[in-house]
Design an enzyme around this catalytic site. Structure first.
Site, PDB file in Angstrom:
ATOM      1  N   GLN A  94     -43.179  43.304 -25.944  1.00 44.35           N
ATOM      2  CA  GLN A  94     -43.343  44.590 -26.394  1.00 44.35           C
ATOM      3  C   GLN A  94     -42.867  44.471 -27.745  1.00 44.35           C
ATOM      4  O   GLN A  94     -41.835  44.222 -28.018  1.00 44.35           O
ATOM      5  CB  GLN A  94     -42.687  45.581 -25.663  1.00 44.35           C
ATOM      6  CG  GLN A  94     -43.013  46.979 -26.263  1.00 44.35           C
ATOM      7  CD  GLN A  94     -42.394  48.187 -25.185  1.00 44.35           C
ATOM      8  OE1 GLN A  94     -41.823  47.866 -24.517  1.00 44.35           O
ATOM      9  NE2 GLN A  94     -42.802  49.316 -25.529  1.00 44.35           N
ATOM     10  N   HIS A 100     -47.957  52.391 -24.664  1.00 45.52           N
ATOM     11  CA  HIS A 100     -49.354  52.215 -24.933  1.00 45.52           C
ATOM     12  C   HIS A 100     -49.875  51.362 -24.034  1.00 45.52           C
ATOM     13  O   HIS A 100     -49.084  50.508 -23.172  1.00 45.52           O
ATOM     14  CB  HIS A 100     -49.606  51.547 -26.159  1.00 45.52           C
ATOM     15  CG  HIS A 100     -48.829  50.264 -26.567  1.00 45.52           C
ATOM     16  ND1 HIS A 100     -47.522  50.389 -26.990  1.00 45.52           N
ATOM     17  CD2 HIS A 100     -49.240  49.060 -26.557  1.00 45.52           C
ATOM     18  CE1 HIS A 100     -46.940  49.068 -27.244  1.00 45.52           C
ATOM     19  NE2 HIS A 100     -47.958  48.237 -27.121  1.00 45.52           N
TER      20      HIS A 100
END
Ligand code: 5GP
Ligand code: ZN
Length: 112
Positions: A94, A100
């Site tokens: 990440q 998301h």
């Protein structure tokens, strides 16, 4: 909105990104650095860091986003099949700490 968050800036228009879809809960845009023939990002408008930060309300909102994605499959050109990926934490890769969902599709989706 979080001051230094790139996705909050995209959502509020500070950073330009063509919205393939937008409603009150989310936007869907193309990833700037695609890892598959089609690489989209489903980004909830509310800022929270990752999937481990979900609460009952934001989880319900995210569920609504997924139901909408089901409706949008063909419009987005991913009806033939797609893979959803959510990275949580640096070790998982990440880099943007605003939740998301990666949507990968196309002729060849890379393996893990
Ligand atoms: P993560 O590595 O956090 O799971 O995914 C972040 C994704 O956001 C990456 O695939 C990266 O290419 C994408 N990204 C980062 N900055 C921007 C940007 O300004 N615009 C767009 N469209 N995508 C971005
Ligand atoms: Zn944010």
């Amino acid at each position: 909105m979080e001051k230094d968050c790139v996705f909050c800036k995209i959502i509020n228009g500070e950073i330009p990104a063509k919205r393939l879809y937008e409603d009150e809960k989310m936007i869907i845009i193309r990833d700037i650095n695609p890892k598959a023939e089609t690489h989209l990002l489903l980004i909830p408008k509310e800022h929270y860091a990752d999937v481990a930060s979900l609460n009952e309300r934001t989880a319900a909102d995210l569920g609504q986003c997924l139901l909408k994605l089901r409706e949008l499959q063909d419009v987005l050109g991913i009806g033939g099949g797609f893979r959803l990926i959510v990275n949580k934490g640096v070790r998982a890769g990440q880099t943007v700490f605003h939740l998301h969902i990666h949507i990968l599709a196309g002729r060849r989706i890379p393996g893990f």
